[in-house]
Write a protein that holds these residues in place. Structure first.
Motif, PDB file in Angstrom:
ATOM      1  N   ILE A  22      -2.211 -41.881   0.611  1.00 17.07           N
ATOM      2  CA  ILE A  22      -2.550 -41.084  -0.568  1.00 17.07           C
ATOM      3  C   ILE A  22      -1.319 -41.032  -1.457  1.00 17.07           C
ATOM      4  O   ILE A  22      -0.239 -40.596  -1.014  1.00 17.07           O
ATOM      5  N   ILE A  23      -1.454 -41.492  -2.695  1.00 18.88           N
ATOM      6  CA  ILE A  23      -0.324 -41.458  -3.635  1.00 18.88           C
ATOM      7  C   ILE A  23      -0.401 -40.126  -4.378  1.00 18.88           C
ATOM      8  O   ILE A  23      -1.382 -39.853  -5.076  1.00 18.88           O
ATOM      9  N   GLY A  24       0.624 -39.275  -4.228  1.00 20.05           N
ATOM     10  CA  GLY A  24       0.662 -37.993  -4.929  1.00 20.05           C
ATOM     11  C   GLY A  24       0.552 -36.804  -3.993  1.00 20.05           C
ATOM     12  O   GLY A  24      -0.463 -36.616  -3.315  1.00 20.05           O
ATOM     13  N   GLY A  25       1.638 -36.020  -3.929  1.00 17.52           N
ATOM     14  CA  GLY A  25       1.659 -34.825  -3.077  1.00 17.52           C
ATOM     15  C   GLY A  25       1.473 -33.559  -3.880  1.00 17.52           C
ATOM     16  O   GLY A  25       2.206 -32.584  -3.731  1.00 17.52           O
ATOM     17  N   VAL A  39       0.907 -39.143   2.935  1.00 15.44           N
ATOM     18  CA  VAL A  39       0.924 -38.691   1.537  1.00 15.44           C
ATOM     19  C   VAL A  39       2.297 -39.068   0.988  1.00 15.44           C
ATOM     20  O   VAL A  39       3.327 -38.635   1.519  1.00 15.44           O
ATOM     21  N   LEU A  40       2.319 -39.906  -0.046  1.00 11.08           N
ATOM     22  CA  LEU A  40       3.588 -40.359  -0.628  1.00 11.08           C
ATOM     23  C   LEU A  40       3.839 -39.595  -1.926  1.00 11.08           C
ATOM     24  O   LEU A  40       3.025 -39.631  -2.851  1.00 11.08           O
ATOM     25  N   GLU A  41       4.951 -38.890  -1.993  1.00 12.67           N
ATOM     26  CA  GLU A  41       5.262 -38.048  -3.157  1.00 12.67           C
ATOM     27  C   GLU A  41       6.615 -38.483  -3.727  1.00 12.67           C
ATOM     28  O   GLU A  41       7.599 -38.530  -3.006  1.00 12.67           O
ATOM     29  N   LYS A  42       6.620 -38.765  -5.027  1.00 11.00           N
ATOM     30  CA  LYS A  42       7.867 -39.292  -5.592  1.00 11.00           C
ATOM     31  C   LYS A  42       8.951 -38.214  -5.720  1.00 11.00           C
ATOM     32  O   LYS A  42      10.133 -38.509  -5.700  1.00 11.00           O
ATOM     33  N   VAL A  51      -2.706 -38.748  -8.653  1.00  8.83           N
ATOM     34  CA  VAL A  51      -1.424 -38.428  -9.279  1.00  8.83           C
ATOM     35  C   VAL A  51      -1.559 -37.683 -10.617  1.00  8.83           C
ATOM     36  O   VAL A  51      -0.583 -37.614 -11.374  1.00  8.83           O
ATOM     37  N   ALA A  52      -2.718 -37.112 -10.890  1.00  5.12           N
ATOM     38  CA  ALA A  52      -2.915 -36.237 -12.061  1.00  5.12           C
ATOM     39  C   ALA A  52      -2.301 -36.859 -13.327  1.00  5.12           C
ATOM     40  O   ALA A  52      -2.761 -37.902 -13.788  1.00  5.12           O
ATOM     41  N   GLY A  53      -1.255 -36.246 -13.887  1.00  8.96           N
ATOM     42  CA  GLY A  53      -0.705 -36.667 -15.181  1.00  8.96           C
ATOM     43  C   GLY A  53      -0.152 -38.075 -15.198  1.00  8.96           C
ATOM     44  O   GLY A  53       0.071 -38.654 -16.265  1.00  8.96           O
TER      45      GLY A  53
END
Ligand code: FAD
Length: 404
Positions: free
Chosen positions: A25-28, A50-53, A224-226
């Motif tokens: 899942i891209i985006g925490g 979950v990968l969060e930048k 990743v919303a925005g």
């Protein structure tokens, strides 16, 4: 704090990336964490990352004004947000985590007979959906919220619609609660890990490239919303999404004064009071596309004017902070939860101003889609191709900007 934080335990494991997962899942943010939680809890799929930048909850989930409601009108949105509110009502028990969900009620004001008729129609749709709605005339409203300007108002106040089950929740606690629940069930939560590419072979997703190396995956969800347009571009997709800044504000702590959430659509203004006492309020978008999570001054002035027009007493409160978040605006104001034309690649986006209240249902519906391959009944209309075919559009943008 008085114990010097000794003995406090980390809420979740700080995982190092494995070379391969069943689901990445891209985006925490709220939606990514909730998706991971329901994948593990409801479907038993735990080989998930979950990968969060940045850090968990550093995006919009920790920047919003926390309004939770189910007052949408159109089929599609109506059943989805109704499902979400029901999940909110059991969330603290489910997560065993205090997310400070407070059903203090939301009042949406109206300023003409025509607006009142439209509001009554919306209220009937809400009741038909199984949710609650009450119409308040001017006298009843004045008894409940006497501090609004009823006499010299910029827009005369005719009444309001009250949803008692609506309210607020502590935004970052929601992220932390889902994160803990997912981590406890075996999900790897990986922070400071930016996805920089999506690997696709022969129309099938194979994994992602990240700042911490390549990770293979059978399924990948972009949540990743925005940043949705940027991440989808890594898969060669051009989304019908624009990213815009939305600002919010908080004042110094005051004694309890505002018991409800109040939405003043004509002025694009809404307000509630936090448990710490700060007045939390906001308005409309800055109205130009941007990835900068900060806003401009003309909008600050506009929001302050709207607040003063609604309740002049607010002028005595000192604003402590303002901030912005990047909103993933869809053309019809409604979201997308769908598979893509690439096998194994899923998309969750288009939350506009209103994706905090959506977090539980969005996680549930996205997890269902990934796990079973079939859409959940509560989110079956959130198809991406509606913007290409024109069929199934749910034009409900105003329910976001005017109610938040
Ligand atoms: P986010 O928390 O933004 O999560 C997305 C995550 O993806 C981010 O953490 C980001 O760092 C990460 N990411 C991006 N690109 C990459 C990459 N390449 N690799 C890895 N990670 C990446 N909604 C309501 O319902 N009620 C409200 O009252 C309300 N008020 C709001 C007020 C403001 C000021 C703002 C800004 C928003 C408001 N919202 C509200 C909207 C709501 O906050 C959002 O719709 C929702 O939080 C978006 O989903 P999310 O939580 O998953 O997003």
């Amino acid at each position: 704090g008085l114990t010097g934080n000794k003995g406090w335990q980390a809420h979740w494991r700080d995982a190092t990336p494995k070379s391969e997962y069943d689901v990445v899942i891209i985006g925490g943010g709220g939606h990514g964490l909730a998706t991971a939680y329901y994948l593990a809890k409801k479907h038993g799929i735990t080989n998930v990352a979950v990968l969060e930048k940045g850090y968990l909850g550093g995006g919009n989930v920790g920047r919003n004004t926390t309004i939770v409601r189910a007052n949408y009108f159109l089929p599609g949105n109506s059943e989805f947000y109704s499902h979400s509110l029901k999940l909110w009502e059991g969330l603290e028990e489910d997560l065993n985590y205090n997310v400070m969900h407070s059903q203090r009620g939301q009042i949406v004001l109206f300023h003409s007979d025509g607006q009142g008729d439209a509001m009554a129609r919306r209220g009937n749709a809400m009741i038909n959906q199984g949710d609650d709605a009450e119409m308040l005339d001017r006298a009843a409203l004045r008894r409940m919220v006497p501090y609004l300007d009823y006499d010299n108002a910029r827009f005369p106040i005719y009444g309001g619609m009250l949803q008692r089950r609506a309210g607020t929740a502590r935004h970052d606690a929601v992220a932390w609660g889902y994160a803990r629940g997912a981590s406890e069930r075996g999900v790897d939560l990986i922070q400071n890990c930016e996805v920089t590419g999506i690997d696709i072979e022969g129309g099938v997703v194979k994994g992602v490239q990240t700042t911490r190396g390549a990770i293979r995956a059978r399924k990948v969800a972009m949540v990743v919303a925005g940043r949705s347009s940027q991440v989808a571009a890594m898969a060669g997709m051009r989304l019908p999404i624009e990213s815009h800044v939305l600002q919010a504000f908080v004042t110094e702590g005051l004694k309890p004064a505002i018991d409800h959430v109040i939405s003043f659509g004509m002025g694009h203004f809404y307000i509630s009071q936090s448990d710490k006492g700060g007045l939390v309020f906001g308005g409309d978008l800055d109205m130009y596309a941007s990835y900068a999570a900060r806003g401009n001054l003309p909008l600050v002035e506009h929001v302050m004017e709207a607040g003063m027009a609604l309740m002049p007493a607010i002028g005595k409160a000192r604003v402590l902070r303002s901030w912005g978040g990047i909103m993933d605006m869809s053309p019809d104001g409604s979201p997308v939860i769908d598979r893509t034309h690439i096998d194994g690649l899923y998309l969750n986006c288009g939350w506009c101003y209103g994706g905090f209240k959506a977090v539980p249902a969005s996680g549930d519906v996205t997890a269902h889609l990934i796990a079973t391959g079939a859409p959940h009944t509560a989110g079956a209309r959130f198809r991406l191709d509606r913007f290409r075919t024109g069929r199934g559009l749910m034009d409900e943008e105003g329910t976001g900007s005017q109610h938040n």
